[in-house]
Write a protein that holds these residues in place. Structure first.
Motif, PDB file in Angstrom:
ATOM      1  N   ALA A   1       1.246  -1.270   0.412  1.00 26.49           N
ATOM      2  CA  ALA A   1      -0.287   0.100   0.093  1.00 26.49           C
ATOM      3  C   ALA A   1       1.039   1.364  -0.072  1.00 26.49           C
ATOM      4  CB  ALA A   1      -0.939  -0.049   1.271  1.00 26.49           C
ATOM      5  N   GLY A   2       1.872   1.025   0.283  1.00 25.44           N
ATOM      6  CA  GLY A   2       3.250   1.955   0.351  1.00 25.44           C
ATOM      7  C   GLY A   2       3.687   2.298  -0.952  1.00 25.44           C
ATOM      8  N   VAL A   3       3.597   1.946  -2.056  1.00 26.54           N
ATOM      9  CA  VAL A   3       3.875   2.486  -3.577  1.00 26.54           C
ATOM     10  C   VAL A   3       3.286   3.150  -4.211  1.00 26.54           C
ATOM     11  CG1 VAL A   3       5.009  -0.374  -3.296  1.00 26.54           C
ATOM     12  CG2 VAL A   3       2.621   0.927  -5.048  1.00 26.54           C
ATOM     13  N   THR A   4       1.922   4.025  -3.660  1.00 26.84           N
ATOM     14  CA  THR A   4       1.538   4.835  -4.185  1.00 26.84           C
ATOM     15  C   THR A   4       2.137   6.577  -4.767  1.00 26.84           C
ATOM     16  OG1 THR A   4      -0.444   4.411  -3.451  1.00 26.84           O
ATOM     17  CG2 THR A   4      -0.641   6.285  -4.664  1.00 26.84           C
ATOM     18  N   SER A   5       2.941   6.764  -4.307  1.00 31.94           N
ATOM     19  CA  SER A   5       3.793   8.427  -4.745  1.00 31.94           C
ATOM     20  C   SER A   5       4.946   8.122  -5.061  1.00 31.94           C
ATOM     21  CB  SER A   5       4.492   8.651  -2.935  1.00 31.94           C
ATOM     22  OG  SER A   5       5.347   7.896  -2.254  1.00 31.94           O
ATOM     23  N   THR A   6       5.809   6.745  -5.285  1.00 27.47           N
ATOM     24  CA  THR A   6       6.212   6.049  -5.665  1.00 27.47           C
ATOM     25  C   THR A   6       6.482   6.272  -7.223  1.00 27.47           C
ATOM     26  OG1 THR A   6       7.434   5.276  -3.560  1.00 27.47           O
ATOM     27  CG2 THR A   6       8.381   4.413  -6.008  1.00 27.47           C
ATOM     28  N   LEU A   7       4.976   5.318  -7.570  1.00 29.06           N
ATOM     29  CA  LEU A   7       4.461   5.260  -8.952  1.00 29.06           C
ATOM     30  C   LEU A   7       3.928   6.264  -9.280  1.00 29.06           C
ATOM     31  CD1 LEU A   7       2.238   2.345  -8.672  1.00 29.06           C
ATOM     32  CD2 LEU A   7       4.715   2.427  -9.356  1.00 29.06           C
ATOM     33  N   GLY A   8       3.255   7.712  -8.534  1.00 32.96           N
ATOM     34  CA  GLY A   8       3.087   8.817  -8.671  1.00 32.96           C
ATOM     35  C   GLY A   8       4.329   9.728  -9.855  1.00 32.96           C
ATOM     36  N   PHE A   9       5.738   8.976  -9.253  1.00 29.84           N
ATOM     37  CA  PHE A   9       6.980  10.274  -8.778  1.00 29.84           C
ATOM     38  C   PHE A   9       7.615   9.299 -10.434  1.00 29.84           C
ATOM     39  CE2 PHE A   9      11.426  10.007  -8.481  1.00 29.84           C
ATOM     40  CZ  PHE A   9      11.597  11.850  -8.705  1.00 29.84           C
ATOM     41  N   LEU A  10       7.177   8.211 -10.498  1.00 29.59           N
ATOM     42  CA  LEU A  10       8.360   7.766 -11.261  1.00 29.59           C
ATOM     43  C   LEU A  10       7.818   7.767 -12.611  1.00 29.59           C
ATOM     44  CD1 LEU A  10       9.587   4.447  -9.313  1.00 29.59           C
ATOM     45  CD2 LEU A  10      11.208   6.681  -9.738  1.00 29.59           C
ATOM     46  N   LEU A  11       6.461   7.500 -12.871  1.00 29.70           N
ATOM     47  CA  LEU A  11       5.160   7.051 -14.232  1.00 29.70           C
ATOM     48  C   LEU A  11       5.552   8.394 -14.444  1.00 29.70           C
ATOM     49  CD1 LEU A  11       3.124   4.768 -13.263  1.00 29.70           C
ATOM     50  CD2 LEU A  11       4.687   4.680 -14.439  1.00 29.70           C
ATOM     51  N   SER A  12       5.892  10.256 -13.795  1.00 26.50           N
ATOM     52  CA  SER A  12       5.273  11.691 -14.376  1.00 26.50           C
ATOM     53  C   SER A  12       6.433  12.267 -14.616  1.00 26.50           C
ATOM     54  CB  SER A  12       5.007  11.752 -13.121  1.00 26.50           C
ATOM     55  OG  SER A  12       6.201  12.213 -11.975  1.00 26.50           O
ATOM     56  N   PRO A  13       6.537  13.250 -15.485  1.00 26.88           N
ATOM     57  CA  PRO A  13       7.642  13.712 -16.017  1.00 26.88           C
ATOM     58  C   PRO A  13       8.635  14.008 -14.491  1.00 26.88           C
ATOM     59  CG  PRO A  13       5.536  14.542 -17.280  1.00 26.88           C
ATOM     60  CD  PRO A  13       5.251  13.822 -16.020  1.00 26.88           C
ATOM     61  N   LYS A  14       7.743  14.333 -13.286  1.00 24.60           N
ATOM     62  CA  LYS A  14       9.130  14.839 -12.623  1.00 24.60           C
ATOM     63  C   LYS A  14      10.505  13.974 -12.431  1.00 24.60           C
ATOM     64  CE  LYS A  14       4.552  16.675  -9.265  1.00 24.60           C
ATOM     65  NZ  LYS A  14       4.341  16.307  -8.079  1.00 24.60           N
ATOM     66  N   SER A  15      10.198  13.094 -12.503  1.00 27.79           N
ATOM     67  CA  SER A  15      11.300  12.271 -12.153  1.00 27.79           C
ATOM     68  C   SER A  15      12.024  12.015 -14.355  1.00 27.79           C
ATOM     69  CB  SER A  15      11.196  10.663 -12.384  1.00 27.79           C
ATOM     70  OG  SER A  15      10.040   9.934 -13.149  1.00 27.79           O
ATOM     71  N   ALA A  16      11.791  13.295 -14.796  1.00 25.84           N
ATOM     72  CA  ALA A  16      12.735  13.132 -15.996  1.00 25.84           C
ATOM     73  C   ALA A  16      13.717  13.184 -15.481  1.00 25.84           C
ATOM     74  CB  ALA A  16      12.224  15.013 -16.289  1.00 25.84           C
ATOM     75  N   TYR A  17      14.868  12.842 -14.821  1.00 27.14           N
ATOM     76  CA  TYR A  17      16.014  13.253 -15.241  1.00 27.14           C
ATOM     77  C   TYR A  17      16.960  11.609 -13.912  1.00 27.14           C
ATOM     78  CZ  TYR A  17      21.420  14.378 -16.030  1.00 27.14           C
ATOM     79  OH  TYR A  17      22.392  14.409 -17.039  1.00 27.14           O
ATOM     80  N   VAL A  18      15.551  10.539 -13.897  1.00 28.88           N
ATOM     81  CA  VAL A  18      15.696  10.688 -12.814  1.00 28.88           C
ATOM     82  C   VAL A  18      15.728   8.338 -13.329  1.00 28.88           C
ATOM     83  CG1 VAL A  18      15.010   8.437 -10.495  1.00 28.88           C
ATOM     84  CG2 VAL A  18      14.901  11.006 -10.196  1.00 28.88           C
ATOM     85  N   ALA A  19      17.115   8.066 -13.849  1.00 26.33           N
ATOM     86  CA  ALA A  19      17.104   6.915 -14.471  1.00 26.33           C
ATOM     87  C   ALA A  19      17.558   5.585 -14.801  1.00 26.33           C
ATOM     88  CB  ALA A  19      17.435   7.224 -16.183  1.00 26.33           C
ATOM     89  N   GLY A  20      17.337   4.036 -14.780  1.00 27.69           N
ATOM     90  CA  GLY A  20      18.202   3.539 -14.140  1.00 27.69           C
ATOM     91  C   GLY A  20      18.169   2.939 -12.301  1.00 27.69           C
TER      92      GLY A  20
END
Length: 448
Positions: free
Chosen positions: A161-180
């Motif tokens: 149940a604790g994955v929501t914020s992480t999915l929102g961040f990693l699937l969105s443009p907020k994580s543009a330069y976070v890779a691998g």
């Protein structure tokens, strides 16, 4: 600051040279603007395991459209694959069977997230298979191209149940330069999953301390935390007082000028936060300095001792301040402590033994406290790579160009990329994200 090379390759002459000479052709990355949807498109959800059935509902909470099926001609903005059901190495063929038919349908600046079980919490053949996911995601991240990213999220059993914020961040443009990157959720026990009333402003009612806040990355951290609803307390050295005060007035924040390496700095900061705000919810240790020189030439008397200055500001001060705030109970329950490390602390850099040691020490601070913090307080760090700022603009041209191109994105990042990652950590719904060090480096090709 802008990437002049990226502007050049977008010109008619630049496009011609890229085509004929095989020069790097970086995609202009999509970045989040307040009010935009988190994902502008559809996310394909597949796999087998503990999360596959709950993923559509979690994404729906964030306003993200998802589908379990893939139709011919469909376009995808994201792909989420639940790999927690892979129990031995023979089951890894499911990765090929799922991804091969759909990867060419991933849009520019698309997102891929693979979910697994932390290998250290598995045993036998399952541990082997789950550890293999790291090699798979890191390699796929260097294949997808066109500004797209691939991440691995290890979710401990009971932490689904604790994955929501992480999915929102990693699937969105907020994580543009976070890779691998590899993110662990729930690896340090089963803390309470926190909810917020408004996912677009999760920090409403929260107090956030940002050190080194007057300019550069620190300024952008303050702006993004303010955007997410926080009351920001900006801290910087007395010499930056005018810039700091102007920014905090603009953000309706508070400010404090102090040299964080001073003997009484932790006590002064704790007193200010307690007396004016009753505590603090988010602590961002952003302040840092460089005093570069090869170790053989770094004499103790050289310009006030380059070694001691860098270690004192970048590492000893955050450690002392954190300890003081915790000992006095200034960090509120459910609070978040965030360090700013560096790719130099992971891969090293010529002429930066002092800086790299200090930034690796920040990672050590995370390792130390992650399992010891109580009352739902978390600690994590970001490790920026080449971020385009006024400081990096002074780097010699050739060095700067190499630094920007040797990553999967073939470009440097922006201060907002670091700030968005910190905002994800600070989000109260990231309460199970603890003990992580996430590199904001576009997935460097060498050294890390």
């Amino acid at each position: 600051m802008s990437d002049k090379y990226q502007g050049f390759v977008s010109s008619p002459i630049g496009k011609l040279l890229v085509k004929n000479l095989g020069l790097p052709n970086p995609t202009r990355l999509e970045r989040y603007t307040a009010g935009d949807p988190l994902v502008d498109g559809t996310v394909l959800v597949g796999g087998s395991g503990r999360l596959v059935e709950s993923l559509p509902g979690l994404l729906d909470l964030l306003g993200i459209a998802s589908t379990p099926t893939f139709g011919e001609g469909a376009r995808l903005k994201g792909i989420v694959f639940d790999a927690t059901g892979l129990k031995d190495s023979s089951a890894l063929i499911a990765l090929r069977d799922f991804f091969t038919p759909v990867l060419r349908s991933l849009d520019e600046c698309g997102r891929v997230v693979v979910i697994g079980t932390p290998p250290e919490l598995a045993s036998g053949s399952e541990r082997v298979a789950q550890r293999a996911l790291e090699g798979f995601t890191r390699s796929l991240g260097k294949e997808v191209g066109k500004g797209s990213t691939v991440q691995l999220v290890y979710v401990a059993e009971g932490a689904e149940a604790g994955v929501t914020s992480t999915l929102g961040f990693l699937l969105s443009p907020k994580s543009a330069y976070v890779a691998g990157q590899v993110v662990r959720i729930g690896a340090h026990g089963k803390a309470k999953v926190t909810e917020v009333a408004d996912h677009t402003q999760p920090l409403v009612g929260k107090i956030a301390l940002v050190t080194g806040a007057s300019r550069g990355i620190g300024e952008m951290i303050a702006r993004v935390l303010h955007r997410d609803g926080a009351k920001v307390v900006g801290l910087d050295v007395p010499q930056a007082a005018s810039e700091l005060q102007a920014l905090m007035k603009e953000l309706d924040g508070d400010w404090l000028t102090v040299d964080i390496s001073g003997d009484d700095a932790p006590q002064r900061i704790a007193h200010h936060l307690k007396e004016k705000h009753g505590g603090v919810d988010v602590v961002v240790h952003n302040a840092g300095i460089t005093r570069d020189r090869k170790l053989a030439n770094m004499a103790p008397s050289d310009k006030g001792d380059r070694w001691a200055q860098v270690l004192g500001v970048n590492l000893t001060a955050p450690e002392r301040i954190t300890r003081e705030l915790l000992d006095q109970g200034i960090v509120n329950a459910g609070g978040s402590i965030i360090g700013v490390a560096s790719i130099a602390g992971i891969a090293g850099n010529v002429g930066q033994t002092n800086y790299a040691a200090s930034k690796a020490g920040v990672i050590g601070l995370v390792d130390w406290l992650a399992a010891e913090l109580e009352d739902g307080i978390t600690i994590n760090a970001v490790a920026p790579g080449f971020i385009i700022t006024q400081m990096t603009a002074a780097v010699p041209f050739a060095t700067r160009e190499v630094g920007q191109r040797l990553n999967a994105m073939a470009q440097g990042g922006l201060p907002v990329d670091v700030a968005e990652t910190i905002a994800w950590y600070a989000n109260p719904t990231s309460s199970l994200v603890n003990g992580n060090v996430v590199r904001v480096c576009g997935q460097m090709m060498l050294g890390a």
